[in-house]
Design an enzyme around this catalytic site. Structure first.
Site, PDB file in Angstrom:
ATOM      1  CE1 TYR A  22      -4.045  -1.879  -0.131  1.00  0.00           C
ATOM      2  CE2 TYR A  22      -2.825  -3.358   1.317  1.00  0.00           C
ATOM      3  CZ  TYR A  22      -3.892  -3.109   0.475  1.00  0.00           C
ATOM      4  OH  TYR A  22      -4.806  -4.103   0.234  1.00  0.00           O
TER       5      TYR A  22
ATOM      6  CG  PHE B 116     -11.139  -0.507   9.638  1.00  0.00           C
ATOM      7  CD1 PHE B 116     -10.887  -0.156   8.317  1.00  0.00           C
ATOM      8  CD2 PHE B 116     -10.299   0.014  10.630  1.00  0.00           C
ATOM      9  CE1 PHE B 116      -9.834   0.678   7.990  1.00  0.00           C
ATOM     10  CE2 PHE B 116      -9.250   0.867  10.307  1.00  0.00           C
ATOM     11  CZ  PHE B 116      -9.014   1.186   8.995  1.00  0.00           C
TER      12      PHE B 116
END
Length: 446
Positions: free
Chosen positions: A155, A446
């Site tokens: 990322y 999450f």
């Protein structure tokens, strides 16, 4: 309460299309025809199966589970890559608030459910989906994007940087030095065991008081609490009822909440060797935090306590008379941040001293690229604006994300050639402004 109290792996980004060097090849896909678009309602169950495939889980889902998860998913923020009608890559985001240094919150787009099927890796599918999402997030007015990275190399190339880490300890209760005759908090309060229904009533209000105090904390919606307390179940994450302990002050105010479960292990000599695993612990005061840790370490038959994911500088080891009784079992990056709006992002947080800093931010994807003058006053508040002045430092937007919550040192980044210092002393000056006395922590997957 903690990463382990939510459906962790399916709600965290997954490995995708990186090469062995963590880069996407420039060569075109070996065959075309892969369409990336928002998922239609009728395709949602198949999309969930693709998520499971990417996470190496059985690619099945029940109608009830699909309906429950569909109700919590905004299809305008749910992308799929389709090849001949088959979903081969997945991506979803949802609205979130991130607490920054000083207690303010900024709107974030939380990235989750990222997978690419093994048949379609290294074709740029994630790159295309991420570009769609970042453009939409900027249009919505989100200040940052956040995610929990399953793999480190992926990322950074999209502008994300590791901004808050976690540490897990295992406590040998017998070596801790805690008084085994402990009978209650030393602050005049009390600890009560409650059921999940009571935890569902008390938890949200407590957390809303807690999260402004904790940089790196993210918002929890009603579904989060429904999952944590078992009111909503997931097929891929069987629910085990935890023990819930509430700390109340002498006046009856709820100041802390603990969730834990225990195994059932006995020695050959019929001695209990049980381990308690903490699924989450939040507290408004150090006294409440101390009392809850002492409580779980005092439960009969418990010989070890696994703390779950805690901040790197958690109070816990030093709360023990013998801190060596707590050994580190996990230490890793956790929350990653991608700054989308530099001006709003830097103005939202507070700073450690008065001062001025000109940052030259490079951002190949575009939204954060530019030169910015940050001016902080003696109260810690700051103004930020684009400028044409000569920069004090140059850094990539991913490094800005790493610095954003105060967890990393600009001096270290400069030593690693990940930050360029143009003005002598600018890196330590950046640390004076950005670093915090307590490290950020995100309690939730999450």
């Amino acid at each position: 309460m903690s990463p382990s109290s939510r459906p962790a792996p399916a709600d965290a980004p997954a490995p995708d299309e990186t090469t062995e060097h963590g880069r996407t090849p420039d060569a075109p896909a070996p065959h075309g025809g892969v369409e990336i678009r928002n998922v239609a309602d009728a395709e949602f169950t198949d999309w969930l199966k693709a998520v499971s495939t990417g996470f190496l889980r059985p690619p099945v889902t029940s109608e009830s589970d699909a309906a429950s998860r569909r109700a919590n998913s905004d299809l305008t923020r749910t992308q799929g890559a389709f090849d001949g009608g088959r979903c081969v890559a997945t991506f979803r985001s949802f609205a979130q608030e991130l607490t920054v240094v000083g207690g303010a919150v900024v709107p974030s787009t939380a990235v989750t459910n990222v997978t690419v099927s093994p048949t379609h890796r290294r074709r740029g599918l994630l790159t295309r989906m991420m570009a769609n999402e970042l453009a939409a997030a900027r249009e919505r007015g989100d200040v940052v994007a956040t995610l929990i990275a399953a793999e480190y190399p992926i990322y950074g190339r999209y502008g994300f940087g590791p901004a808050a880490g976690v540490t897990e300890w295992e406590i040998e209760v017998g070596r801790s030095g805690l008084d085994p005759r402990w009978s209650g908090p030393a602050d005049g309060g009390r600890i009560d065991l409650v059921d999940s229904a009571e935890a569902r009533k008390l938890g949200p209000e407590l957390f809303e008081r807690f999260r402004p105090r904790q940089p790196g904390a993210v918002s929890r919606d009603a579904r989060w609490w429904d999952l944590a307390t078992g009111l909503v179940r997931r097929d891929d994450h069987p629910f085990t009822e935890p023990f819930w302990a509430v700390h109340r002050s002498a006046s009856g105010e709820v100041r802390g909440l603990l969730a834990y479960h225990a195994d059932e292990t006995w020695s050959d000599a019929k001695q209990p060797l049980n381990t308690a695993t903490v699924r989450g612990l939040i507290a408004l005061t150090p006294a409440a935090e101390r009392a809850l840790w002492h409580f779980v370490c005092s439960v009969d038959w418990i010989t070890k306590v696994r703390t779950g994911a805690r901040p790197h500088d958690d109070l816990l080891p030093l709360l023990l008379p013998d801190p060596r009784a707590a050994r580190v079992v996990t230490q890793a990056d956790f929350l990653w941040v991608r700054v989308l709006d530099v001006v709003r992002g830097l103005e939202a947080r507070t700073y450690g001293a008065a001062g001025t800093l000109v940052l030259d931010v490079t951002d190949p994807a575009g939204p954060a690229s530019g030169r910015y003058r940050l001016t902080a006053d003696a109260t810690g508040r700051a103004r930020c604006a684009p400028t044409a002045d000569a920069p004090d430092i140059t850094l990539d937007v991913s490094e800005l994300g790493t610095l954003y919550l105060g967890d990393e040192s600009a001096v270290r980044l400069a030593s690693l050639s990940r930050l360029t210092e143009h003005t002598p002393g600018a890196a330590p000056h950046t640390d004076t402004l950005f670093r915090t006395s307590r490290r950020p922590w995100c309690p939730d997957v999450f």
